[in-house]
Scaffold this motif. Sequence first.
Motif, short mmCIF file in Angstrom:
data_model
loop_
_atom_site.label_atom_id
_atom_site.label_comp_id
_atom_site.label_asym_id
_atom_site.label_seq_id
_atom_site.Cartn_x
_atom_site.Cartn_y
_atom_site.Cartn_z
N ARG B 173 27.96 43.19 52.42
CA ARG B 173 27.88 41.86 51.81
C ARG B 173 27.40 41.98 50.37
N LEU B 174 28.01 41.20 49.49
CA LEU B 174 27.75 41.27 48.06
C LEU B 174 26.37 40.69 47.74
N GLU B 175 25.51 41.50 47.13
CA GLU B 175 24.15 41.02 46.83
C GLU B 175 23.86 40.88 45.35
N GLY B 176 24.58 41.64 44.55
CA GLY B 176 24.29 41.57 43.12
C GLY B 176 25.30 42.34 42.30
N LYS B 198 21.58 38.62 40.53
CA LYS B 198 21.89 38.16 41.88
C LYS B 198 22.91 37.03 41.91
N ASN B 199 23.13 36.42 40.75
CA ASN B 199 24.05 35.29 40.67
C ASN B 199 25.46 35.84 40.39
N VAL B 200 26.13 36.36 41.44
CA VAL B 200 27.44 37.00 41.23
C VAL B 200 28.56 35.98 41.32
N ILE B 201 29.40 35.96 40.32
CA ILE B 201 30.60 35.12 40.36
C ILE B 201 31.66 35.90 41.14
N SER B 202 32.23 35.29 42.20
CA SER B 202 33.27 35.99 42.97
C SER B 202 34.33 35.01 43.42
N VAL B 203 35.46 35.53 43.91
CA VAL B 203 36.49 34.67 44.49
C VAL B 203 36.73 35.08 45.93
N HIS B 204 37.29 34.16 46.70
CA HIS B 204 37.65 34.46 48.08
C HIS B 204 39.01 35.15 48.08
N VAL B 205 39.20 36.04 49.04
CA VAL B 205 40.43 36.83 49.08
C VAL B 205 41.69 35.96 49.20
N LEU B 221 34.89 37.30 32.02
CA LEU B 221 34.66 38.52 32.78
C LEU B 221 35.73 39.57 32.52
N ILE B 222 35.40 40.82 32.75
CA ILE B 222 36.37 41.90 32.68
C ILE B 222 36.81 42.25 34.11
N VAL B 223 35.89 42.11 35.04
CA VAL B 223 36.16 42.40 36.46
C VAL B 223 35.59 41.26 37.30
N LEU B 224 36.29 40.95 38.39
CA LEU B 224 35.86 39.88 39.28
C LEU B 224 35.91 40.40 40.72
N PRO B 225 34.78 40.30 41.47
CA PRO B 225 34.81 40.79 42.85
C PRO B 225 35.48 39.79 43.80
N VAL B 226 36.11 40.33 44.84
CA VAL B 226 36.81 39.51 45.83
C VAL B 226 36.12 39.70 47.17
N THR B 227 35.79 38.56 47.83
CA THR B 227 35.05 38.66 49.09
C THR B 227 35.77 37.92 50.21
N ASP B 228 35.31 38.13 51.46
CA ASP B 228 35.88 37.41 52.60
C ASP B 228 34.95 36.27 53.01
N ARG B 232 31.63 39.52 52.36
CA ARG B 232 31.75 40.97 52.28
C ARG B 232 32.69 41.34 51.14
N LEU B 233 32.28 42.34 50.38
CA LEU B 233 33.09 42.77 49.23
C LEU B 233 34.35 43.49 49.70
N LEU B 234 35.53 42.98 49.30
CA LEU B 234 36.80 43.58 49.72
C LEU B 234 37.49 44.33 48.59
N GLY B 235 37.29 43.86 47.35
CA GLY B 235 37.99 44.51 46.25
C GLY B 235 37.59 43.90 44.93
#
Lengths: 448, 448
Positions: B173-176, B198-205, B221-228, B232-235
Amino acid sequence: MENNIIQKLIDEKKYFEIRKYLNDLNIVEVSELLNQFESSELIMIFRLLSKNRAADVFSYLDSEHQEMIIKTMTDVETKNIFDELYFDDIVDIIEEMPSNVVKKILKNTDAKDRHTINLLLKYPDNSAGSIMTTEYMDLKKDMTASSAIFKIRDVMEDMANVYTCYVIDEGRRLEGVISLKELITSKDDEPIQDIMNKNVISVHVNDDQEKVAEIIKKYNLIVLPVTDDENRLLGIITIDDVMDVVEQEATEDFHRMAGISPVEESYLKTSAFTMARQRISWLIVLMISATFTGRIISKYEDVLQSVVILSSFIPMLMDTGGNAGAQSSTIVVRALALGEVDTKDTFKILKKEFLISFIVAVVLAAINFLRIITLTKTPLNVAMTVSVTLIFVVIISKIIGAFLPVIAKTFKMDPAIMAGPLITTILDALTLTIYFRFATMFLSNVIK
Amino acid sequence: MENNIIQKLIDEKKYFEIRKYLNDLNIVEVSELLNQFESSELIMIFRLLSKNRAADVFSYLDSEHQEMIIKTMTDVETKNIFDELYFDDIVDIIEEMPSNVVKKILKNTDAKDRHTINLLLKYPDNSAGSIMTTEYMDLKKDMTASSAIFKIRDVMEDMANVYTCYVIDEGRRLEGVISLKELITSKDDEPIQDIMNKNVISVHVNDDQEKVAEIIKKYNLIVLPVTDDENRLLGIITIDDVMDVVEQEATEDFHRMAGISPVEESYLKTSAFTMARQRISWLIVLMISATFTGRIISKYEDVLQSVVILSSFIPMLMDTGGNAGAQSSTIVVRALALGEVDTKDTFKILKKEFLISFIVAVVLAAINFLRIITLTKTPLNVAMTVSVTLIFVVIISKIIGAFLPVIAKTFKMDPAIMAGPLITTILDALTLTIYFRFATMFLSNVIK
């Protein structure tokens, strides 16, 4: 939502809680929040921000809110903020401010920084120089990997990008590029010149921003160095600025294709009067051009009087011709913008559009003919006239629609001008001329 | 140019020099060069590339050239290349290949990688999952800054981006989030959890790629994390992929607004037959709709017979209405696409368009009236009828042009469909109806 929470905290004078609340938000979110407040409250909340976040938040504010803040800030506060900002952001801000605010900003900048700002302000709009910034990481080729990393650690706080470093000689001429990734994985005593990439992709400071975008996309870069005639490194352009360029160029094309002069501000911020002005010139030109189309109808009045039903097919023929032409011009304008085709492909384009238009024209004419003879009481010779006209109109519209943008590009004009309403007006006149020519040919026996 | 040099070297069998020549070129340039060769020579040149450059060059080739290479490569060679590629590129390649080639690719991949590829292939088109890649840098919060850097150095070669690292717990799970810049400037024994954001900007898969682009732009941003669903970090999605998305979405809007079904391939690569198919459906719909406009003319035939001159103003009125509406719909579609306005701004938009259209309409009608009475012999009451019609047509066209895209957005349709030819067809019918109504009203004394 969020501004209600803050408003409540302001009313209750719970400043400590506001500060805590703001600290948990992302910088962009804080600026969005601030954009919703007016003068006195705006300043109050802005002053609650921690010093290191204030400049970042400031750079994301609307220009009117930035103006309010600068006007009420002391000289020291102004200096603190502008010292933290990157030069490309400062230049963007200055370009939006009235002269008294610009004076205050420049008064609170070091002589050296003021020199850089003035230099950047001088580059023509839409040039590489106008979107670059000067906080790049430079190294010398005789440094070792470890001394380079040491230097980077030392100055990284002020750099717009530390992950791509440029190697320059004593004359600041660009000699190579090396990424922080390569530096970290290199042996400590490895000299930079052995690990750097000498094949540096760069742009000239006077290159158009569209070229910058093309190169960044083509080579998949995050940062692109900008040089002068002597290959001296002047600045860097980062991909996020290029993303704005890509969107801006697309917007310009959208607007041009709809006959609207370029709009700088966003929709809700532009006044109705300004917007009316941006739209009216093309409408006047097109309205007057369309009267020529009207004259064609007047000229063939006797034909229309003899075979009254002919007039009911005019909108269909005009619209279909216009639509067929607009499809081709849009496709070609976009393909030119994306670099998929170039003026050297003119023959290929025309050949392809001819083939496409032939298929499309025959199918449309067949459907139209069947519809007319089965669903209406139109005489067969009129149905034939309309269908043959349709074939010619579709083919000619598509060829002209594809050709005009290429011609525009050849003469260094914006191809987008040649799409949309202008082409429709030209094609309307052509369509009617073809229609009446065929009508007088095929229906000569019934025309008085 | 460059392919002539290579061709000459091939003819002279100077393979060593080809190799040297290619090594001096940028990877993108090598792939551009290779794209100009066919089968046997292509393979020959490709085999001359150093192993570490081959995969990179391969990822930039046209899909047909990629196919040729895979087909002639041994299993080991295939494996060597695909082991080096990022998963998002592998997925893009696989989607373009015929099934026998896909089989060969998957056969030469480890079971674990094959699992990842299959997972990525399953995400719906245009979703965040379909454009993400899985080679992200993850850290644990109890690591120290120096142990984190140690880990990064160790695995960075295989990572799509090492400059932004994500902190995850045992359940992934994405924490930071923490940047390499922050790690390098931290004290060696500083625990990650104290320095991470800790304030991570992410998108849903499953989020749409348009949303991904909006967030990347909004937060710079240059990179954006993708979660479920469970965070949980998927990509990760990198900004260069988003640039493609931005261009692709703009192209789609351009095409939709010209009544063209989405085109996947670039202009020169799509066959004329496919292109004809993509354009014809809308042309048929619009051609048939336009016949209704024709019926309006038939219906008022007696009016046209009595006051013949009325027909010569039809093209001008139809075009001006169409153009005025197209301006508004284009402006609103683009503003919606850029996020400058949203459906909640409907009232503001309509109010603004009303104001704009009022100014524009009055000016156009005045010019038109003066032109008619000074330059033509048109009776005054006809000039009046035309001018009053013009005012109503411009105002109504602009309001409808602005309203339809917003309505479309409200019903989760693409606003771009509501601009361009569809709106023109609707407005044509409206324009004629208004015109003939006014004509029968104002000219009742002359109409038989």
